[in-house]
Design an enzyme around this catalytic site. Structure first.
Site, PDB file in Angstrom:
ATOM      1  CE1 TYR A 121      -3.896   2.271   0.858  1.00 28.89           C
ATOM      2  CE2 TYR A 121      -2.414   3.206   2.490  1.00 28.89           C
ATOM      3  CZ  TYR A 121      -3.586   3.267   1.761  1.00 28.89           C
ATOM      4  OH  TYR A 121      -4.448   4.325   1.938  1.00 28.89           O
TER       5      TYR A 121
ATOM      6  CE  LYS B 273      -3.601   5.081  -1.417  1.00 30.09           C
ATOM      7  NZ  LYS B 273      -4.651   5.605  -2.322  1.00 30.09           N
TER       8      LYS B 273
END
Length: 292
Positions: free
Chosen positions: A171, A175
């Site tokens: 993640y 990002k």
């Protein structure tokens, strides 16, 4: 008069959480909205047409304009169809809000390939694919002599910028990639009249409630009448502002949480050592001795 009157917006991941609040506010401010949501679970499994359609029904009941879309934004053809739907339904596209995301948290030593690939696909490719097809549309409009005043708002995260979180290597990497993509896209698309910015939101959603070590913080109850700093509705006004035609910003990443908005900056050189000739390992050790 709304701040987004006449604007056509695609908002991905808009069936729940932060994306839902974006869609509701955009419509209330006068935008026509394509509400995209595959309707999957936290980890991306499954699909459900309900979440997107429920948001559309709420917008229409309030007098707004919206249509549902359940394409997978990580699918090249699906992302293209999403952009095409905005053009066919509402006559154009002015705003793209990339918001869709999933979680498959695991520590690096135990993460499997599917956990890595799925998160990178939904977040990073799921940002790029709609952006690519929207950019093609705006480029064509510019080449045809039209004046384009479009806006893209991407969704980065504290986990990928200033607050890395153990258990979220997939993640966080996605990002961080989205933040970098935002800067490159802002540079490339300016010539076509497109501004590109990103937000790193901090709010209560089904994903943050499931984030290791953070769920309890977001789940804290707020007394009635008190300001709820983690309400996802706090994020939408900044996104709507970035979507307005006259907003001056591009190539920016903003942290948004509660009543606070901060501009984030990327990697910058803070300390430098130099040598007149080639480096040696011993020379580097000596020069960097006081950096540890």
């Amino acid at each position: 008069m709304g701040t987004l009157d006449g604007r056509v917006a695609v908002i991905t991941g808009a069936g729940r959480g932060i994306g839902r609040e974006h869609a509701l506010l955009f419509a209330a401010e006068g935008a026509s909205v394509v509400v995209n949501d595959l309707g999957g679970a936290n980890d991306g499994a499954g699909a459900d047409t309900g979440p997107a359609q429920e948001v559309v029904d709420e917008i229409v009941a309030a007098g707004g304009r919206a249509v549902a879309n359940t394409d997978d934004v990580a699918d090249w053809a699906g992302a293209k169809a999403l952009v095409e739907q905005a053009v066919s339904e509402f006559g154009g596209l002015d705003v793209l809000v990339n918001n869709a995301g999933i979680l498959r948290d695991a520590f690096i030593a135990g993460m499997d390939e599917a956990q890595w690939d799925s998160v990178i696909a939904v977040h990073l490719k799921g940002h790029f694919a709609p952006l690519r097809h929207a950019a093609e549309y705006w480029k064509a409009r510019t080449k045809a002599g039209e004046t384009v005043r479009a806006s893209v708002i991407n969704t980065a995260s504290a986990s990928g910028t200033f607050m890395p979180n153990a258990g979220q290597s997939n993640y966080g990497a996605a990002k961080a990639g989205i933040a970098a993509l935002t800067l490159v896209a802002a540079d490339e698309l300016d010539r076509y009249g497109v501004r590109v910015n990103a937000i790193a939101p901090i709010a209560r959603t089904r994903l943050t409630l499931a984030t290791p070590g953070m769920g309890a913080l977001f789940a804290q109850e707020v007394e009635e009448g008190e300001f709820d700093a983690f309400d996802p509705a706090n994020i939408a006004p900044m996104v709507a502002y970035l979507a307005t035609e006259k907003c001056p910003f591009t190539g920016k990443v903003f942290s948004v949480q509660g009543g606070a908005i901060s501009e984030l900056r990327g990697w910058r050189g803070e300390r430098t050592v130099e040598t007149d000739g080639p480096w040696t390992v011993a020379g580097i050790d000596e020069q960097l001795a006081d950096w540890a």
